[in-house]
Write an enzyme that holds these catalytic residues in place. Structure first.
Site, mmCIF file in Angstrom:
data_model
loop_
_atom_site.group_PDB
_atom_site.id
_atom_site.type_symbol
_atom_site.label_atom_id
_atom_site.label_comp_id
_atom_site.label_asym_id
_atom_site.label_seq_id
_atom_site.Cartn_x
_atom_site.Cartn_y
_atom_site.Cartn_z
ATOM 1 C CD1 TRP A 144 -2.395 -1.738 -0.038
ATOM 2 C CD2 TRP A 144 -3.468 -0.685 1.627
ATOM 3 N NE1 TRP A 144 -3.675 -2.214 0.007
ATOM 4 C CE2 TRP A 144 -4.357 -1.599 1.019
ATOM 5 C CE3 TRP A 144 -3.912 0.086 2.698
ATOM 6 C CZ2 TRP A 144 -5.677 -1.746 1.460
ATOM 7 C CZ3 TRP A 144 -5.230 -0.072 3.140
ATOM 8 C CH2 TRP A 144 -6.095 -0.970 2.518
ATOM 9 C CE LYS A 145 4.508 1.121 -4.350
ATOM 10 N NZ LYS A 145 5.028 1.543 -5.643
ATOM 11 C CG HIS B 280 9.734 -0.816 -2.870
ATOM 12 N ND1 HIS B 280 9.800 0.353 -3.586
ATOM 13 C CD2 HIS B 280 8.717 -1.534 -3.404
ATOM 14 C CE1 HIS B 280 8.850 0.340 -4.514
ATOM 15 N NE2 HIS B 280 8.184 -0.792 -4.427
ATOM 16 C CD GLU C 67 7.876 3.368 -4.497
ATOM 17 O OE1 GLU C 67 7.310 3.114 -3.418
ATOM 18 O OE2 GLU C 67 7.332 3.197 -5.616
ATOM 19 N N GLY D 11 4.563 1.795 -11.173
ATOM 20 C CA GLY D 11 3.648 2.933 -11.223
ATOM 21 C C GLY D 11 3.556 3.608 -12.578
ATOM 22 C CB SER E 139 2.709 -1.601 -14.343
ATOM 23 O OG SER E 139 3.176 -0.291 -14.101
ATOM 24 N N GLY F 23 1.475 -2.716 -6.307
ATOM 25 C CA GLY F 23 1.353 -1.419 -5.650
ATOM 26 C C GLY F 23 -0.041 -0.849 -5.850
ATOM 27 N N GLY F 24 -0.170 0.039 -6.832
ATOM 28 C CA GLY F 24 -1.418 0.776 -7.061
ATOM 29 C C GLY F 24 -2.669 -0.092 -7.082
HETATM 30 P P1 PGA Z 1 2.877 -0.696 -8.962
HETATM 31 O O1 PGA Z 1 3.958 -0.791 -7.789
HETATM 32 O O2 PGA Z 1 2.092 -1.985 -8.955
HETATM 33 O O3 PGA Z 1 2.026 0.495 -8.590
HETATM 34 O O4 PGA Z 1 3.624 -0.499 -10.237
HETATM 35 C C1 PGA Z 1 4.638 -1.996 -7.543
HETATM 36 C C2 PGA Z 1 5.568 -1.843 -6.370
HETATM 37 O O5 PGA Z 1 6.226 -0.804 -6.239
HETATM 38 O O6 PGA Z 1 5.691 -2.769 -5.548
#
Ligand code: PGA
Length: 257
Positions: free
Chosen positions: A11-12, A97, A99, A173, A212, A233-234
């Site tokens: 969920w970040k 990760h 990020e 993302g 993605s 993620g999203g």
């Molecule tokens: P995303 O992110 O599915 O939004 O591309 C994946 C992730 O960073 O784990």
């Protein structure tokens, strides 16, 4: 070597208490069999872990953290020790990760230390690796990811609490994904690297694809050899999309027999 698929949601920095309704819905769908035999995990922000665990209790839905400190306790304002995640009921933690590597300067060495402490505390570490677009275009994707694996994965903790996630940074993302061929080549490479590190036991480690993943591409991505699940993620923020991805396993399993 049969490996149990894992569909993990990250969920970040998203999610308030009102969003726990999504976790309730995910739990219901998991219990109703929407993910088939796949394991389903949600990693909400730390503030929601305890409540998410309470919601998931008694079901097959697992809850995890998104980060932890590399030490067990001490004067580290704002950080969480792995034992605190365990205490809250988390079973997994995402580490390294891209990020966090970018936003917080996390190095391979630091990720390895975090993973060691997390595994020793009883958590399963999902260690993330992946190349930038420039590195891929320069033909360096495998060498970069290989270095990340050898630097970030603790070789002395065995494989029982280890999951690897291949997440090409340029696919996170962006709505862009690598070709199935490129994913297959990278995952075969990762498997060879794991076998080099752990011998035969390397074959038991699950390797997820992330970047993605959506309900519309999940069947294709999850059907690739050596892809043992997804880090999402999203699309993990809404129960419908997330479980649409998890359902890819059910349809794959029925196609495969
Ligand atoms: P995303 O992110 O599915 O939004 O591309 C994946 C992730 O960073 O784990």
């Amino acid at each position: 070597m049969a490996r149990r698929s894992l569909v993990a949601g990250n969920w970040k920095m998203n999610g308030l208490r009102c969003d726990l309704a999504e976790i309730r819905e995910i739990r219901e769908m998991v219990e109703a069999g929407h993910a088939g035999a796949a394991e389903v995990l949600i990693c909400p922000p730390s503030t929601l872990i305890r409540e998410a665990v309470t919601i998931a209790q008694g079901s097959r839905l697992e809850i995890g953290g998104q980060n932890c400190h590399h030490l067990e306790s001490g004067a580290h304002t704002g950080d969480l020790a792995p034992s605190m995640l365990v205490d809250a009921g988390a079973r997994y933690v995402i580490l390294g990760h891209s990020e966090r590597r970018a936003d917080h300067g996390e190095t391979n060495v630091l990720v390895r230390r975090k993973a060691s402490t997390a595994m020793a505390a009883g958590l399963t570490a999902i260690i993330c690796v992946g190349e930038t677009k420039e590195e891929r275009d320069a033909g360096r994707a495998q060498s970069v990811v290989g270095r990340q694996i050898h630097g970030s994965v603790p070789a002395d903790h065995g494989v029982d609490r280890l999951v690897l996630a291949y997440e090409p940074i340029w696919a996170i993302g962006t709505g862009v994904t690598p070709t199935t061929h490129d994913v297959a080549v990278m995952h075969a490479f990762l498997r060879r690297e794991l076998n080099e590190l752990f011998g035969e036991a390397g074959s038991t480690v699950r390797v997820l694809y992330g970047g993605s993943v959506k309900p519309g591409n999940a069947v294709t991505l999850m059907g690739i050899a050596d892809v043992d699940g997804a880090l999402v993620g999203g699309a993990s923020l809404t129960a419908g999309d997330f479980m649409g991805i998890a359902a890819a396993y059910r349809s794959l399993a029925s196609v495969q027999g």
